[in-house]
Design a protein around this motif. Structure first.
Motif: not given
Length: 837
Positions: A215-222, A729-737, A739-744, A773-778
């Motif tokens: 869940a915490h990989f998704l865009p949001g406030y944590g 309609l809801k679309l979600a994408l989680l990419l795990n590279f 130590p870099i993570y991208f989700s939208t 929404d979108a997020s980028l995590i390192y």
């Protein structure tokens, strides 16, 4: 007896080799050597597969100097005159305790838990010789098979963990530690082992299980990560960013229940989705019952969200802190003795999230059917929040678990208007403050035969305080007209004592039953210009008994049949609720599910509609007179497909609800009375999800309709309910590279009905909802401290949306009325830092 993998605590040791040769010579020359170590030497030097219990064989000491002609002769000599025997199964020599008298049944019980933290894993799926069983809320399971088997095939799965597929020797007790797919922020890879990923859907009608670890990989406030994941599931309303209620399958506010460690969380105003009703750091397991749920659950006619909190790390102290530009969230876990843990968690907004000085008034002509001259004002509110959790858990003995879980939270939501409109100055101050408390005390016992019993005492409390000060000033003659000076306080308390049991008879029948006693207290005070306008006080006790049988007629067919009986002492009436569901597995890929149930609700949110069509909600206790008991029937049918990390699910539902209450006060229509109504909800949910390597993507679509009928409505027989939305309609994408993570993720909603409660809704006035929404995590890692830094952007396209239930109309003393809207979240970048150890 425990099973643990790799070099961690090895209890069952199994080494696979190339091919076994029964005639292979075995040379042994040892003095006073434990048998478990001798067997390891034999495996290492002879390419032989042996599976055995490491701990039990360590007590057997061997002295031998001899050459054996085969492994069969070797094992025969080593285990002669012992309480063990052996058997060759699929090229593996399996060693197991000797049974003097063959029993007629195979009985197996134990606990399923996290290997590294020893957290119990609730509601895990376990297959014993292909017969399905499910663990309880504390990870305990019990399996009974009619036939006797000396060797048992086991498959255990839990979301976010590697699937365990193993063979064990017969024993009455086995604990299964599960390997998570990630530890903290470090990825763990075990070859040839698959992982249960983000969701489990389609195993049972109306049920979804979510993996909160993603869940915490998704865009949001944590601080709202779990609800960010929930809102992306089909059947859960995401459009409108409703502040404190989950709208599930077209249900009304207050008809769905969120439970945390057994106590009810009534909901704080998590404005603009920035903070959820509970702290995501302490969540361990999440189940969403959208409808058609079994006899275990009651007290609601909508959906159930059942959240089980962490018990805490019993091995090492740990802490987690999450800081963003709006909130601070922290958690500390402290081991107590060897089997206990203490958790503290705290959240706080450290400044007002929305500065009143930023309030903007946007005046637009409105085209509703009542007055084509109405004016619209958009306001930005002021909001702050804090909450605190503490939980102590311990394993008193191998068969006894105990925990105490406590929660307290408060939020304040307000806005101000001081604007000149049409030669008048409108001065309005509104405040809505909620205080939530809750707690539970739990004791669970596992009997010697593997069956379980537990007792839980729960308390929940909610205090809502509302104030509205409104006046209109005329700058020309300095006259001031005081329109409203209202204050109200609504108190709701619930105390519940529960006792439940689970008895596994055989692979065909598992009986679940329980009894609980609930006491509800409701108080309402309303004042206008310091005069008491209303006072309401009500309380009542309800006894509930439930019983159900989990019937596995075949390995691929499961039926749950049961009922609940509710005795409302204060109404002197008994309510009967039959429940039945079925799941049929077709091959290895398809499953068909269906369910039916009747449901009653005694505590509900009653609606008050004022002269201007504004909605206000107050908790009340049904009395079967002015406030009837809510009654609903659920019908659910669906099918799912699972293969090669591809999941497809389609589910249809129909619900009818009676006993709706609405107090309408419309003086210009000469209406002031309490009206009763009924509603129907029906629709279809579709989910298509694909996991590819470490990446995930899914599409969720909901087609739904909710129509209502109240006796005051003389224009239409039925009309769209306020929460009705045709398409989402809801679309979600989680990419795990790593130590870099991208989700939208993207949410589209076709919009809610707009208009007065007595007039026809104008489809042309419906405003659609759209948000990307979108997020980028390192991740940055260290030996002792794990770190994570990221940026999350809410509403990337800065689409102007309106919040659900944000509409309020106020008079202007002229031809026009004024509509006040609370805007949904504009484009909002959030930086955050997360540190854990």
């Amino acid at each position: 007896m425990k099973i643990i993998y790799n070099t961690y605590i090895t209890i069952i040791f199994s080494i696979l080799s190339i091919q076994i040769s029964v005639a292979q010579e075995i040379k042994i020359n040892v003095v006073n050597k434990p048998l478990n170590k001798l067997l390891i030497d034999i495996v290492d030097s002879n390419n032989i597969n042996i599976s055995f219990d490491d701990e039990s064989l360590s007590n057997l000491i061997i002295t031998e100097n001899r050459i054996f002609p085969s492994i069969d002769k070797t094992l025969n000599s080593l285990f002669e005159n012992t309480n063990f025997e052996y058997e060759l199964i699929d090229d593996v020599w399996v060693i197991y305790p000797k049974i003097d008298i063959n029993p007629s049944k195979t009985t197996l019980s134990g606990r399923i838990y996290d290997m590294f933290t020893e957290e119990s894993l609730p509601y895990s799926h376990i297959y014993v010789n292909d017969w399905p069983f499910i663990s309880d809320a504390e990870g305990n399971y019990s399996a009974v098979l009619d036939q006797y088997d000396s060797i048992i095939h086991i498959i255990v799965s839990h979301l976010g963990y590697y699937i365990l597929d193993t063979t064990i020797a017969r024993s009455n007790n086995f604990d299964f530690p599960m390997v998570p797919s990630s530890i903290g922020l470090s990825e763990i890879v075990i070859s040839d082992r698959s992982v249960e990923k983000a969701t489990q859907i389609g195993n049972q009608a109306g049920l979804m299980k979510l993996n909160h670890k993603i869940a915490h990989f998704l865009p949001g406030y944590g601080d709202n990560s779990v609800f960010s994941l929930i809102r992306l599931m089909p059947g859960i309303l995401a459009s409108g960013e409703h502040t404190n209620e989950l709208i599930i399958w077209g249900g009304y506010a207050g008809q769905s229940k969120v439970m945390f460690d057994g106590f009810t969380v009534y909901g704080l105003k998590n404005f603009n989705d920035n903070i959820s009703s509970f702290n995501p750091l302490i969540a361990k397991d999440i189940e969403i019952h959208k409808g058609g749920y079994d006899a275990n659950y009651g007290d609601r006619v909508g959906g159930i969200v059942n959240i089980i909190g962490k018990n805490g790390n019993t091995i090492n102290p740990s802490f987690t802190i999450n800081i963003n530009n709006m909130t601070l969230n922290g958690m500390v876990e402290i081991p107590i003795s060897k089997k206990g843990s203490l958790i503290f968690a705290f959240r706080q907004t450290y400044y007002n999230l929305y500065n009143p000085s930023d309030m903007s008034a946007v005046i637009d002509q409105n085209n509703d059917s009542i007055s084509t001259n109405d004016l619209d004002i958009n306001v930005i509110p002021d909001y702050n929040f804090r909450d605190f959790n503490v939980k102590y858990s311990t394993q008193i003995s191998d068969n006894n678990n105990f925990y105490v879980s406590l929660h307290a939270g408060r939020d304040r939501f307000s806005y101000k208007i001081n604007e000149a409109v049409l030669n008048r100055v409108y001065d309005k101050k509104a405040k809505d403050q909620s205080t939530q408390t809750g707690g539970s005390v739990y004791w669970g016992h596992i009997w010697n035969n593997g069956n379980s019993s537990n007792i839980r005492i729960c308390f929940s409390g909610l205090v809502n305080e509302y104030s509205n000060d409104f006046k209109i000033q005329n700058p020309i003659n300095s006259n001031t007209e005081y329109i409203a000076d209202d204050n109200s306080k609504n108190t709701l308390d619930e105390l519940k004592i529960e006792h439940s049991n689970s008895i596994t008879i055989n692979q065909y029948h598992t009986i679940e039953g329980g009894l609980d006693l609930t006491y509800n207290f409701v108080e309402l005070e309303e004042f206008s210009f310091d005069a008491k306008m209303a006072y309401y006080l009500s309380s009542g006790s309800i006894a509930n008994f439930y019983l159900q049988d989990n019937i596995s007629i075949l390995k691929n067919l499961n039926i749950k049949a049961g009922f609940r009986i509710n005795h409302a002492f204060y109404l002197q009436k008994i309510y009967f609720e039959p429940r039945i569901s079925a799941s049929l597995k077709i091959g290895d890929m398809w499953k068909i599910n269906c369910a039916y149930g009747k449901y009653n609700q005694f505590i509900s949110l009653s609606t008050i509609v004022d002269d201007f069509g504004n909605f206000k909600y107050l908790w009340s206790l049904s009395n079967n007179k002015e406030l009837p008991v809510l009654n609903a029937s659920h019908y659910v049918i669906g099918s799912s497909y699972h293969h090669n990390n591809l999941t497809f699910s389609i589910e249809g539902y129909y619900k009818n609800i009676s006993g709706l209450t609405r107090f309408v006060n419309l003086t210009k229509y000469s209406i002031r009375d309490i009206f009763h109504g009924k509603a129907e909800s029906y629709g279809m949910d579709i989910l298509l999800k694909k996991d590819l390597s470490r990446h995930s993507a899914w599409i969720a679509y909901s087609l739904s309709s909710t129509i209502e009928h109240f006796t005051y409505n003389q224009i239409e027989n039925t009309r769209r309910a306020p929460q009705d939305q045709r398409h989402e309609l809801k679309l979600a994408l989680l990419l795990n590279f790593d130590p870099i993570y991208f989700s939208t993720n993207y949410v589209y909603g076709s919009g809610f009905p707009y208009g007065n409660v007595l007039t026809q809704y104008q489809e042309s006035n419906i405003q659609k909802y759209s948000r990307l929404d979108a997020s980028l995590i390192y991740k940055f890692l260290d030996r002792k401290v794990n770190g994570e830094i990221g940026i999350s952007i809410i509403n990337v396209l800065n689409t102007k949306n309106l919040k659900y239930s944000s509409f309020e109309k106020i008079p202007s003393n002229q031809v026009e009325d004024i509509n006040i809207y609370t805007e949904a979240l504009p484009i909002t970048p959030t930086l955050y830092l997360k540190i854990s150890m």
